[in-house]
Design a protein around this motif. Structure first.
Motif: not given
Length: 310
Positions: A72-78, A94-100, A265-272
């Motif tokens: 889980x991640x929670x993104x905040x912007x200030x 969205x980027x995080x969700x695509x990394x499952x 592909x890099x993010x998918x590999x990192x998280x897979x």
């Protein structure tokens, strides 16, 4: 008007509202993006190019393998206009969700904290001076070196980032290193000479956007860039110019349309990837192998057959 440093410090330990309205008038614009043809990496074989890329950009703490978010991640912007903050939060999420990864609901405690400012070095220096242990906690495997932290403060890059992680027992989910105040180190059962029982979990990333230097970059592409550095421990001093990656956004903005097939592909590999090799440097090899299989399978048959499996 900028949020005072002491107010941002309070956010480090509080639950900032995701996309909250802040007072800094952002100059980030949102022009129509230009879509270009795919960029060829270079003349290297695919497997060699991937090995080089992973070796060049991965920057975990010393003697640790790559860290990643667990579930889980929670993104905040200030310190952005309301609409810019929300768009930035949405794109990074969205980027995080695509990394499952699971995305926190509005009001969650931000562990990906994006701070807008007109003085990146000044804000970074103030935060590190007032809360040094937020950036380098007193346990093994938390963050990179003091020298790296000094470079985080001094850089003149439009975006700077700092990751904090913790080694965790992959079976129990409990901390895998001695924490401040612990009488004895945790008991971690060995899995043999080749596998480690620990994983490295990201627990916080600070991302500072210098809005004056990032002006002219639309929020979608900026969100893709921030998402890439939020999800992976990218070396800010690496040279990604030989690769088709969003990490080139600020060097050649007209040629970058956001996250590329290479980045995804890099993010998918990192998280897979398993990331269970006992030697930290071998965990990068696990990411490389997974990324290679993904990109090889996506290539035309003739090209794929020309590259042996690493």
């Amino acid at each position: 008007m900028l949020i005072p440093t002491f107010a941002i410090l309070a956010l480090l330990a509080s639950s900032p509202e995701v996309g909250a309205d802040q007072q800094l008038p952002s100059i980030i614009q949102d022009p129509e993006s230009t879509v270009l043809e795919d960029v060829v990496v270079d003349g290297r074989r695919l497997d060699q190019a991937i090995d080089d890329f992973v070796a060049d950009i991965v920057a975990p703490p010393v003697n640790r393998g790559p860290a990643r978010w667990h579930r889980r991640v929670c993104v905040g912007a200030v310190n952005f206009r309301t609409e810019v903050a929300q768009a930035l939060v949405d794109q990074v999420s969205s980027v995080a969700a695509n990394a499952s990864l699971e995305i926190g609901e509005p009001g969650c405690t931000a562990n990906v904290l994006i701070l807008g400012t007109e003085d990146g070095s000044g804000l970074a220096a103030g935060l590190v001076e007032r809360a040094p242990r937020a950036f380098r906690p007193l346990y093994s495997g938390a963050a990179r070196s003091r020298e790296a932290l000094a470079r985080f403060v001094a850089t003149d890059a439009p975006v700077r980032w700092w990751h904090v992680s913790v080694p965790v027992n992959r079976e129990t989910g409990y901390q895998g290193v001695r924490m401040p105040g612990d009488v004895a180190p945790p008991v971690v059962e060995a899995e043999g000479r080749l596998r480690t029982p620990l994983r490295n979990d990201l627990i916080k990333v600070f991302i500072i956007v210098d809005v004056a230097k990032a002006g002219g970059i639309d929020v979608r592409r900026l969100g893709d860039y921030v998402g890439m550095v939020a999800l992976a421990q990218i070396d800010a001093e690496a040279d990604p110019s030989s690769y088709d990656t969003v990490l080139n956004l600020f060097d050649v903005p007209d040629s970058q349309r956001g996250l590329t097939e290479w980045d995804r592909s890099y993010l998918e590999a990192l998280y897979g990837a398993e990331l269970n090799a006992r030697a930290a440097n071998q965990q990068g090899g696990e990411v490389s192998s997974s990324m290679y299989r993904d990109l090889r399978d996506a290539r035309p048959i003739d090209d794929a057959e020309a590259d042996p499996t690493p």
